[in-house]
Design a protein around this motif. Sequence first.
Motif, PDB file in Angstrom:
ATOM      1  N   ARG A  47       0.844  -1.186   0.000  1.00 51.26           N
ATOM      2  CA  ARG A  47       0.000   0.000   0.000  1.00 51.26           C
ATOM      3  C   ARG A  47       0.890   1.250   0.000  1.00 51.26           C
ATOM      4  NH1 ARG A  47      -5.273   0.460   1.649  1.00 51.26           N
ATOM      5  NH2 ARG A  47      -5.097  -1.621   2.541  1.00 51.26           N
ATOM      6  N   ILE A  48       0.746   2.073  -1.022  1.00 52.26           N
ATOM      7  CA  ILE A  48       1.506   3.323  -1.110  1.00 52.26           C
ATOM      8  C   ILE A  48       0.521   4.475  -1.020  1.00 52.26           C
ATOM      9  CG2 ILE A  48       3.007   4.780  -2.516  1.00 52.26           C
ATOM     10  CD1 ILE A  48       2.911   1.112  -3.278  1.00 52.26           C
ATOM     11  N   ARG A  49       0.643   5.245   0.043  1.00 46.65           N
ATOM     12  CA  ARG A  49      -0.264   6.384   0.256  1.00 46.65           C
ATOM     13  C   ARG A  49       0.510   7.670  -0.046  1.00 46.65           C
ATOM     14  NH1 ARG A  49      -4.122   6.608   5.421  1.00 46.65           N
ATOM     15  NH2 ARG A  49      -4.986   4.903   4.179  1.00 46.65           N
ATOM     16  N   ILE A  50       0.054   8.389  -1.043  1.00 43.29           N
ATOM     17  CA  ILE A  50       0.703   9.628  -1.471  1.00 43.29           C
ATOM     18  C   ILE A  50      -0.071  10.817  -0.919  1.00 43.29           C
ATOM     19  CG2 ILE A  50       1.417  11.027  -3.451  1.00 43.29           C
ATOM     20  CD1 ILE A  50       2.806   8.393  -3.580  1.00 43.29           C
ATOM     21  N   VAL A  51       0.626  11.736  -0.269  1.00 44.35           N
ATOM     22  CA  VAL A  51       0.029  13.015   0.105  1.00 44.35           C
ATOM     23  C   VAL A  51       0.493  14.014  -0.949  1.00 44.35           C
ATOM     24  CG1 VAL A  51      -0.224  14.803   1.849  1.00 44.35           C
ATOM     25  CG2 VAL A  51       0.040  12.412   2.541  1.00 44.35           C
ATOM     26  N   LEU A  52      -0.458  14.565  -1.692  1.00 41.11           N
ATOM     27  CA  LEU A  52      -0.140  15.383  -2.866  1.00 41.11           C
ATOM     28  C   LEU A  52      -0.626  16.815  -2.694  1.00 41.11           C
ATOM     29  CD1 LEU A  52       1.013  15.236  -5.802  1.00 41.11           C
ATOM     30  CD2 LEU A  52      -1.352  14.855  -6.554  1.00 41.11           C
ATOM     31  N   GLY A  53       0.302  17.756  -2.733  1.00 39.03           N
ATOM     32  CA  GLY A  53      -0.044  19.169  -2.690  1.00 39.03           C
ATOM     33  C   GLY A  53      -0.419  19.673  -4.065  1.00 39.03           C
ATOM     34  N   ASN A  54      -0.691  20.964  -4.182  1.00 37.25           N
ATOM     35  CA  ASN A  54      -1.097  21.497  -5.478  1.00 37.25           C
ATOM     36  C   ASN A  54       0.103  21.777  -6.376  1.00 37.25           C
ATOM     37  OD1 ASN A  54      -0.115  24.218  -5.083  1.00 37.25           O
ATOM     38  ND2 ASN A  54      -1.907  24.624  -3.819  1.00 37.25           N
ATOM     39  N   GLU A  55      -0.193  22.129  -7.636  1.00 41.35           N
ATOM     40  CA  GLU A  55       0.854  22.278  -8.653  1.00 41.35           C
ATOM     41  C   GLU A  55       1.675  23.548  -8.490  1.00 41.35           C
ATOM     42  OE1 GLU A  55      -2.196  21.643 -11.750  1.00 41.35           O
ATOM     43  OE2 GLU A  55      -0.756  20.259 -12.630  1.00 41.35           O
ATOM     44  N   THR A  56       1.277  24.413  -7.568  1.00 46.67           N
ATOM     45  CA  THR A  56       2.059  25.616  -7.307  1.00 46.67           C
ATOM     46  C   THR A  56       3.214  25.321  -6.360  1.00 46.67           C
ATOM     47  OG1 THR A  56       0.111  26.997  -7.594  1.00 46.67           O
ATOM     48  CG2 THR A  56       1.943  27.971  -6.430  1.00 46.67           C
ATOM     49  N   CYS A  57       2.997  24.417  -5.436  1.00 46.49           N
ATOM     50  CA  CYS A  57       3.990  24.072  -4.403  1.00 46.49           C
ATOM     51  C   CYS A  57       4.456  25.330  -3.678  1.00 46.49           C
ATOM     52  CB  CYS A  57       5.184  23.331  -5.007  1.00 46.49           C
ATOM     53  SG  CYS A  57       6.239  22.522  -3.769  1.00 46.49           S
ATOM     54  N   ASP A  58       3.481  26.157  -3.276  1.00 43.52           N
ATOM     55  CA  ASP A  58       3.820  27.320  -2.459  1.00 43.52           C
ATOM     56  C   ASP A  58       4.043  26.847  -1.023  1.00 43.52           C
ATOM     57  OD1 ASP A  58       1.262  26.748  -1.581  1.00 43.52           O
ATOM     58  OD2 ASP A  58       0.368  28.599  -2.313  1.00 43.52           O
ATOM     59  N   LEU A  59       4.278  27.785  -0.121  1.00 46.58           N
ATOM     60  CA  LEU A  59       4.630  27.396   1.243  1.00 46.58           C
ATOM     61  C   LEU A  59       3.497  26.630   1.915  1.00 46.58           C
ATOM     62  CD1 LEU A  59       6.891  27.584   3.330  1.00 46.58           C
ATOM     63  CD2 LEU A  59       5.801  29.643   4.229  1.00 46.58           C
ATOM     64  N   ASP A  60       2.273  27.061   1.721  1.00 44.41           N
ATOM     65  CA  ASP A  60       1.124  26.384   2.327  1.00 44.41           C
ATOM     66  C   ASP A  60       1.038  24.946   1.838  1.00 44.41           C
ATOM     67  OD1 ASP A  60      -1.153  26.213   3.943  1.00 44.41           O
ATOM     68  OD2 ASP A  60      -2.489  26.875   2.340  1.00 44.41           O
ATOM     69  N   SER A  61       1.135  24.765   0.532  1.00 41.47           N
ATOM     70  CA  SER A  61       1.035  23.436  -0.041  1.00 41.47           C
ATOM     71  C   SER A  61       2.182  22.532   0.415  1.00 41.47           C
ATOM     72  CB  SER A  61       1.029  23.535  -1.574  1.00 41.47           C
ATOM     73  OG  SER A  61       0.898  22.257  -2.160  1.00 41.47           O
ATOM     74  N   ALA A  62       3.402  23.063   0.428  1.00 43.38           N
ATOM     75  CA  ALA A  62       4.569  22.257   0.811  1.00 43.38           C
ATOM     76  C   ALA A  62       4.485  21.814   2.271  1.00 43.38           C
ATOM     77  CB  ALA A  62       5.852  23.049   0.564  1.00 43.38           C
ATOM     78  N   VAL A  63       4.158  22.745   3.167  1.00 44.01           N
ATOM     79  CA  VAL A  63       4.072  22.410   4.588  1.00 44.01           C
ATOM     80  C   VAL A  63       2.920  21.443   4.849  1.00 44.01           C
ATOM     81  CG1 VAL A  63       3.574  23.337   6.890  1.00 44.01           C
ATOM     82  CG2 VAL A  63       5.228  24.499   5.410  1.00 44.01           C
ATOM     83  N   CYS A  64       1.783  21.669   4.213  1.00 38.86           N
ATOM     84  CA  CYS A  64       0.643  20.762   4.397  1.00 38.86           C
ATOM     85  C   CYS A  64       0.981  19.355   3.917  1.00 38.86           C
ATOM     86  CB  CYS A  64      -0.577  21.289   3.646  1.00 38.86           C
ATOM     87  SG  CYS A  64      -1.357  22.712   4.423  1.00 38.86           S
ATOM     88  N   THR A  65       1.688  19.253   2.798  1.00 37.33           N
ATOM     89  CA  THR A  65       2.104  17.947   2.287  1.00 37.33           C
ATOM     90  C   THR A  65       2.977  17.220   3.304  1.00 37.33           C
ATOM     91  OG1 THR A  65       2.000  18.723  -0.014  1.00 37.33           O
ATOM     92  CG2 THR A  65       3.355  16.788   0.428  1.00 37.33           C
ATOM     93  N   LEU A  66       3.932  17.929   3.875  1.00 32.70           N
ATOM     94  CA  LEU A  66       4.852  17.320   4.830  1.00 32.70           C
ATOM     95  C   LEU A  66       4.154  16.929   6.132  1.00 32.70           C
ATOM     96  CD1 LEU A  66       7.971  19.635   4.350  1.00 32.70           C
ATOM     97  CD2 LEU A  66       7.741  17.258   3.616  1.00 32.70           C
TER      98      LEU A  66
END
Length: 403
Positions: A47-66
């Motif tokens: 089972r591979i679970r991917i947490v995927l942020g948006n295509e902008t990869c701004d600070l909000d998206s990057a931190v939320c992904t992590l």
Amino acid sequence: MILMYKTKDQEVHISSNCVSNQRIVNMESFLSASRVALVDNFVKYKRIRIVLGNETCDLDSAVCTLVQGYSEYLDATKSNEKDSIIIPLMNILENEYRTKTEVVYFLERFDIFSSGLIFRNQIDLKALKENAGKHLELILVDHHNLSEEDVFLTDSVIEVIDHRPQDARWPWPGRKVRLETVGSCATLVAQNFIRKHPEMLDGLLSRLLRGPILVDTSNFSKEADRATSTDVEVTEALERIGCLEIDRSEEFDSILKAKADISRLTAQDLLIKDLKVAAGVPIVGMPILVENFLKLPNADAALRSFAESRNTAIVVLLGMELKQQKLSRDVAIFSLPGDEAKEKMVEALVSSTQPPLELTFTREIHGERDKYSLSHYTQGNLRATRKQVLPIVRDTMLSHCGC
């Protein structure tokens, strides 16, 4: 010291001693496990679970992904799920990461370097999807719609966490969905983390989560008017739990300075630094005013090349500048010759009432031999962000093509 934070479901009591090195399973272990699994081509995992942020990869998206990935990792660790692996996936190419200057700056302050991250070109999601021996799951953070290229992943999505208004085309029936219009998606991720893993929230993680909330709310600026009561409550909880000593203004100013530092970026870099696409139209967010971007060497050639490489005749540019607490915004619509959608796009943006952008025309620029045209406007409504502009662009293009 015992702190209490009330979520929607319960009151959470948190023991806090403000020591940052007492996590049972830390972020470094999580990122290391993800990298090792990737290098080993997931041979040990079904089972591979991917947490995927948006295509902008701004600070909000990057931190939320992590952080959402870290939360999933803690869940799997507690449940002793040895056949599962969690992958936090930055939704950009690795060579584009350097253009995200504020993300690079902020994450490196927590010893999170590009070598420890996983980027979109480093993993073949289509091959994983088609592998009968693997089960692929996706959690979307900071967005809830998939690009045309990612539609094949639709039935792998199990959860969505976003702070945008619902896109009617993506209702996600049967999935776990949390859509709440708050200033930052990190607010929602932090709220979930406090509820599920309060004992793991230390000063470092609190500060990591607070950063994008400060950025997305413009440090709770009344002029920007992006913060909600939930953003305020969660930020105050992070500050209490983490005993944060660096004040908000200092943190916000340092991130903003890094975001505005384009000294090592070219005009081409700025066009991909903060990019989103709606109905095939690139919407370029800039850390400077468009007016100043146009003064950069080869800006016009970069725009033409950018449009042609993305097979589009129209590009919307949104500029922003914050100097001495004064916010300014401007908008430009760039088009190549023969484009019939530009006039409709200009009319839609100028006449918009949901929200009113309050655009004031400044000038029209035509390239040599009419190789392109660009209409430039100042934006009076400083509260209107790309989040509100994107639906206008999308609906205009869909109407234009009769989709």
